[in-house]
Design an enzyme around this catalytic site. Structure first.
Site, mmCIF file in Angstrom:
data_model
loop_
_atom_site.group_PDB
_atom_site.id
_atom_site.type_symbol
_atom_site.label_atom_id
_atom_site.label_comp_id
_atom_site.label_asym_id
_atom_site.label_seq_id
_atom_site.Cartn_x
_atom_site.Cartn_y
_atom_site.Cartn_z
ATOM 1 N N GLY A 1 0.817 -1.214 0.000
ATOM 2 C CA GLY A 1 0.000 0.000 0.000
ATOM 3 C C GLY A 1 0.847 1.258 0.000
ATOM 4 O O GLY A 1 0.374 2.348 -0.304
ATOM 5 N N ARG B 1 5.687 -12.808 0.958
ATOM 6 C CA ARG B 1 5.161 -13.029 2.305
ATOM 7 C C ARG B 1 4.312 -14.292 2.333
ATOM 8 O O ARG B 1 3.837 -14.734 1.276
ATOM 9 C CB ARG B 1 4.297 -11.811 2.692
ATOM 10 C CG ARG B 1 5.121 -10.530 2.739
ATOM 11 C CD ARG B 1 4.368 -9.357 2.127
ATOM 12 N NE ARG B 1 5.286 -8.231 1.866
ATOM 13 C CZ ARG B 1 5.669 -7.352 2.785
ATOM 14 N NH1 ARG B 1 5.190 -7.413 4.002
ATOM 15 N NH2 ARG B 1 6.525 -6.396 2.470
ATOM 16 N N ASP C 1 0.903 -11.392 6.617
ATOM 17 C CA ASP C 1 1.460 -10.529 5.560
ATOM 18 C C ASP C 1 2.788 -9.916 5.991
ATOM 19 O O ASP C 1 3.473 -9.308 5.164
ATOM 20 C CB ASP C 1 0.459 -9.427 5.160
ATOM 21 C CG ASP C 1 -0.063 -8.660 6.351
ATOM 22 O OD1 ASP C 1 -0.796 -9.253 7.156
ATOM 23 O OD2 ASP C 1 0.280 -7.479 6.501
ATOM 24 N N ASP D 1 9.270 -5.839 7.870
ATOM 25 C CA ASP D 1 8.245 -4.869 8.269
ATOM 26 C C ASP D 1 8.339 -4.472 9.739
ATOM 27 O O ASP D 1 7.659 -5.004 10.608
ATOM 28 C CB ASP D 1 6.837 -5.387 7.944
ATOM 29 C CG ASP D 1 6.521 -5.286 6.465
ATOM 30 O OD1 ASP D 1 7.443 -5.001 5.680
ATOM 31 O OD2 ASP D 1 5.350 -5.491 6.093
HETATM 32 P P1 AMP Z 1 1.525 -3.012 8.156
HETATM 33 O O1 AMP Z 1 0.715 -3.297 9.373
HETATM 34 O O2 AMP Z 1 2.356 -1.758 8.238
HETATM 35 O O3 AMP Z 1 2.321 -4.190 7.728
HETATM 36 O O4 AMP Z 1 0.487 -2.686 6.989
HETATM 37 C C1 AMP Z 1 -0.612 -3.489 6.674
HETATM 38 C C2 AMP Z 1 -1.119 -3.102 5.323
HETATM 39 O O5 AMP Z 1 -1.539 -1.739 5.302
HETATM 40 C C3 AMP Z 1 -0.108 -3.262 4.189
HETATM 41 O O6 AMP Z 1 -0.799 -3.719 3.072
HETATM 42 C C4 AMP Z 1 0.402 -1.842 4.002
HETATM 43 O O7 AMP Z 1 0.876 -1.627 2.702
HETATM 44 C C5 AMP Z 1 -0.851 -1.019 4.283
HETATM 45 N N1 AMP Z 1 -0.535 0.335 4.770
HETATM 46 C C6 AMP Z 1 -0.050 0.688 5.987
HETATM 47 N N2 AMP Z 1 0.084 2.026 6.070
HETATM 48 C C7 AMP Z 1 -0.314 2.549 4.893
HETATM 49 C C8 AMP Z 1 -0.401 3.873 4.355
HETATM 50 N N3 AMP Z 1 -0.065 4.944 5.052
HETATM 51 N N4 AMP Z 1 -0.851 3.999 3.086
HETATM 52 C C9 AMP Z 1 -1.217 2.927 2.360
HETATM 53 N N5 AMP Z 1 -1.168 1.676 2.804
HETATM 54 C C10 AMP Z 1 -0.719 1.466 4.054
HETATM 55 MG MG MG Z 2 3.411 -5.071 6.459
#
Ligand code: AMP
Ligand code: MG
Length: 478
Positions: free
Chosen positions: A91, A177, A246, A256
């Site tokens: 994302g 992942r 993930d 991550d």
């Molecule tokens: P994480 O918990 O950081 O591993 O993120 C979980 C999901 O949310 C992943 O698919 C990330 O790419 C997405 N994500 C987290 N923060 C953002 C953001 N600010 N903008 C877009 N996608 C995000």
């Molecule tokens: Mg992540």
């Protein structure tokens, strides 16, 4: 090589189109270099002078593409806190190409098809945490993604308040992942699932490419690497905080970095993630969650391998984990040969630490110089009796060693880090960075690279965490 001589490749784009979406980075405004990692530059064969050029900042900002670049975001699914989410994906990470098997990725470079409601950005504080911690993991000898550079900006990003955006250029031998497999299994896209498995084997398990039952062998090795990684986290006292599928690497890497923490005082039940009220991802539960996540991967692979065979492979996880953990703890204790009773001996130690408010890292570092004189160790905890009882046993246990005391000290000082990047230290770096001062980032990078060295200038970070900063929780918002 000069940046303009590099030609990136894009092996992931040979996979079926369902696996990714092409997307251009959206550069940040008014960017500047905060730190570049010269060691990673060497891995990528990039000339060191290049790191300090304007062109490099522009490259990390996604504003200037190297030759061969064809940027894309990967899609994946995942179990988040135990619940399946069928579509996640990069994302806010954009893959920009590959150099010598290292896949380069810009984290925080703008929205992609998988951003959902997110802005595709990463704020300065979380980028500093990711940048420093991936290097610290590597410095500790634990498999991890790495980072080439961190840039800051004047670009406003809103979280709970206005902050500034940053980008980390991350590199990894694999970005696949567990959740990448779950994505295709859930959609019943079995051709893509197989193509992905072949790709992951070529990328991270090339010796299996022509093996009979290669998908089963592949799963067995993922089980082994995951068990090993969990043992390493437990031995060093690292709490990842968001072990969703993930965020689990198919190559067994730490990946991550979010609301993670190193233990301050030893606490089996410690939860670093503020949103994890039930403690699913608590420190002590990590090995179990590793297994739970492998079970999710097993189901995703089951269209390709009979499930009972996968189940049999997974049944070895606990033993693989325990053996590696025992081996690592034996090294931390300076024991030359392990015995059957050592697991119980280690449990006695941790049980004692649990109630005594003892800094986990400092305890092992202090023990690394133990020669029978107990004062330094007794000063670390609240009560003397349980420590003395355990040390009596330790004295007995050390009699079985064949190495000399001096050799044991040397080995333990190379096994028990003097420094780990605790959250209060990272917070100090962030507070200074938010005022434009990156000296603490630089200093933490130096100790992260070599956490076993003395670094006399940074002695104040080698002690126990100051009481007011102990065992805090962090928010996921990054
Ligand atoms: P994480 O918990 O950081 O591993 O993120 C979980 C999901 O949310 C992943 O698919 C990330 O790419 C997405 N994500 C987290 N923060 C953002 C953001 N600010 N903008 C877009 N996608 C995000
Ligand atoms: Mg992540």
């Amino acid at each position: 090589m000069k940046l303009n001589e590099i030609k990136l490749t894009n092996p992931y784009l040979t996979l079926p189109e369902e696996c990714y979406t092409r997307v251009k980075p959206t550069p940040l405004e008014n960017v500047f270099l905060i730190h570049a990692n010269e060691e990673v530059a060497k891995l990528l064969d990039i000339d060191i002078e290049e790191l300090y050029s304007d062109a490099f900042v522009s490259f990390v900002n996604g504003a200037w593409e190297l030759k061969g670049s064809d940027p894309f975001a990967m899609c994946y699914a995942g179990h988040q806190f135990g619940h399946f989410v069928p579509r996640l994906g990069d994302g806010r990470a954009i893959n920009i190409g590959t150099i010598k098997h290292w896949h380069l990725q810009l984290k925080g470079a703008g929205q992609t098809r998988y951003s959902r409601s997110g802005d595709g950005r990463a704020v300065l504080r979380s980028s500093i945490r990711e940048y420093l911690m991936s290097e610290a993991m590597h410095g500790l000898g634990i498999e991890s993604t790495r980072a080439l550079a961190l840039i800051g900006s004047e670009h406003k990003v809103f979280r709970e308040a206005w902050e500034t955006g940053a980008i980390v250029l991350r590199v990894s031998p694999s970005w696949i992942r567990f959740g990448t497999f779950e994505y295709f299994a859930h959609k019943k896209r079995y051709d893509e699932l197989e193509a992905l498995a072949d790709y992951a084997i070529a990328e991270s398990y090339p010796h299996l490419a022509d093996a009979p039952n290669k998908y089963l062998q592949f799963f067995k090795e993922v089980v082994a690497r995951t068990a090993r990684l969990m043992a390493e986290w437990q031995a060093v006292g690292f709490n990842h905080g968001v072990m969703n599928t993930d965020n689990m690497s198919i190559a067994g890497l730490t990946i991550d970095y979010g609301p993670y923490a190193f233990l301050d005082d030893y606490d089996f039940q410690y939860i670093c993630n503020h949103t994890d009220q039930g403690g699913r991802y608590s420190f002590g539960n990590q090995p179990n969650i590793g297994e739970w996540n492998l079970q999710a991967l097993m189901h995703a692979l089951s269209p390709m391998v009979q499930i009972f065979k996968l189940e049999k492979a997974l049944a070895h996880y606990a033993e693989l984990y325990t053996n590696r953990y025992l081996e690592l703890m034996g090294q931390k204790l300076g024991l030359d040969i392990l015995s059957d009773e050592d697991l119980e001996f280690i449990k006695q130690l941790l049980g004692m630490m649990q109630g005594m408010q003892i800094d986990y890292t400092l305890f092992f570092r202090t023990l690394s110089r133990y020669d029978g004189e107990r004062t330094a160790l007794l000063k670390l905890g609240l009560y003397h009796k349980p420590m003395n009882e355990w040390l009596d046993r330790y004295d007995e246990r050390l009699k079985g060693n064949t190495s000399t005391t001096e050799e044991r000290h040397d080995a333990m000082l190379q096994t028990n880090p003097k420094y780990v990047l605790k959250n209060y230290m990272l917070q100090e770096a962030i507070t200074a960075a938010e005022k434009g001062d990156f000296n603490v980032v630089d200093a933490l990078f130096e100790i992260a690279k070599d956490p076993y060295a003395e670094h006399e200038a940074h002695e104040r970070w080698a002690g126990a965490t100051p009481d007011e900063f102990k065992n805090q929780k962090l928010s996921c918002s990054s």
